[in-house]
Design an enzyme around this catalytic site. Structure first.
Site, short mmCIF file in Angstrom:
data_model
loop_
_atom_site.label_atom_id
_atom_site.label_comp_id
_atom_site.label_asym_id
_atom_site.label_seq_id
_atom_site.Cartn_x
_atom_site.Cartn_y
_atom_site.Cartn_z
CE LYS A 1 -0.19 3.10 4.90
NZ LYS A 1 -0.10 3.18 6.34
CB SER B 1 5.28 -1.89 12.03
OG SER B 1 4.87 -0.57 12.32
CG HIS C 1 -5.75 1.76 5.22
ND1 HIS C 1 -5.32 2.67 6.15
CD2 HIS C 1 -4.75 0.86 5.07
CE1 HIS C 1 -4.10 2.34 6.54
NE2 HIS C 1 -3.72 1.24 5.89
N GLY D 1 2.49 2.26 10.98
CA GLY D 1 3.42 3.38 10.87
C GLY D 1 4.10 3.74 12.18
CG ASN E 1 -1.74 1.21 1.41
OD1 ASN E 1 -1.77 2.06 0.52
ND2 ASN E 1 -2.41 1.33 2.54
CD GLU F 1 -2.99 5.27 6.88
OE1 GLU F 1 -2.97 5.31 5.64
OE2 GLU F 1 -2.07 4.76 7.56
P1 13P Z 1 3.09 0.37 7.82
O1 13P Z 1 3.66 -0.89 7.22
O2 13P Z 1 3.81 1.60 7.36
O3 13P Z 1 2.94 0.26 9.30
O4 13P Z 1 1.61 0.53 7.21
C1 13P Z 1 0.74 -0.54 7.27
C2 13P Z 1 -0.46 -0.21 6.48
O5 13P Z 1 -1.23 0.64 6.87
C3 13P Z 1 -0.67 -0.93 5.22
O6 13P Z 1 -1.95 -0.70 4.72
#
Ligand code: 13P
Length: 254
Positions: free
Chosen positions: A11, A214, A96, A174, A9, A98
């Site tokens: 983002k 992570s 997601h 994250g 992803n 977010e």
């Molecule tokens: P990270 O791997 O940066 O923690 O993000 C995970 C994530 O939200 C994947 O959709």
């Protein structure tokens, strides 16, 4: 046996030029995938079309990060399933954390989007996961159960073959804090049992459940070795070809 599905992803990272660089870096590193492993990249909307054309001669599949619940219309800023398909997408990440946190997406809305995608040939990667305070309050399983029931409402057993669930504990996204393999495995097993109750054991057994939060080259192998962890949804570590391909390489050959 379930396949292992590793998705990246991206983002809100990568311009078109940067996307070309990342995909061109990734292709040679992923030319020899284990036969049980699928790889998906989910760039931002602006890079989907170029990514699709660059990936034509590779086994990497393409997904988007969001999709409208509507077919078309006066919905400024939205992107439809038809646009995603014409850009070459096979998958779409939905719900997601977010999107839930910053854009107010609810289980009901995510469910509408999932049904819209499924009805039109897109495979949804539907995200669920608890917040830190929910884990600390000991209600992780209740929260995840409510999310699963909400997002899957009205989806048929047949369509469930095309659904991927991503368990992403919000506190692990994250932050560098990964759920331990055991913590993740427990929730994955809970999700599979619940899907078994809602559908059938057959559907539950075939369901790919990814872990996200992570995931890095140094913790991927241990997570992916768990019985009910069938892949990873990777954020930060998918933005560099070498770290993403190293995660892909840690998928067990099943
Ligand atoms: P990270 O791997 O940066 O923690 O993000 C995970 C994530 O939200 C994947 O959709």
């Amino acid at each position: 046996m379930r396949r292992t599905v590793i998705a990246g992803n991206w983002k809100m990272y990568k311009t078109i030029e940067e996307s070309i660089e990342l995909i061109n870096g990734l292709k040679p590193l992923t030319s020899n995938l284990k036969p049980n492993v699928d790889v998906i990249v989910c760039p931002p909307f602006t890079s989907l079309a170029i990514a699709s054309s660059l990936l034509k001669d590779s086994s990497i599949k393409l997904g988007a990060q969001n999709m409208s619940e509507h077919d078309e219309g006066a919905y400024t800023g939205e992107v439809s399933w038809k646009m995603l398909k014409s850009a070459g997408c096979e998958y779409v990440i939905l719900g997601h954390s977010e999107r839930r946190q910053y854009f107010g997406e609810t289980n009901e809305l995510i469910n509408l989007k999932a049904k819209k995608g499924l009805a039109n040939g897109l495979k949804p990667i539907i995200c669920v996961g608890e917040k830190l305070e929910e884990r600390e309050a000991g209600v992780t399983e209740q929260i995840v159960s409510a999310q699963i029931k909400g997002v899957l409402s009205g989806i048929s057993s047949d369509d469930m073959k095309k659904v991927i669930i991503a368990y992403e504990p919000v506190w692990a996204i994250g932050t560098g804090k990964t759920a331990t393999p055991l913590q993740a495995q427990q929730v994955h097993m809970h999700i599979r049992k619940l899907v078994g109750q809602l559908y059938s054991w057959n559907v539950a057994e075939g369901l790919v459940i990814q872990y996200g939060g992570s995931v890095k080259p140094d913790n991927a192998a241990e997570l992916l070795a768990q019985d009910d962890i069938d892949g990873a949804l990777v954020g930060g570590a998918c933005l560099k070809a070498d770290s993403f391909s190293s995660i892909i390489g840690s998928a067990p050959a099943r």
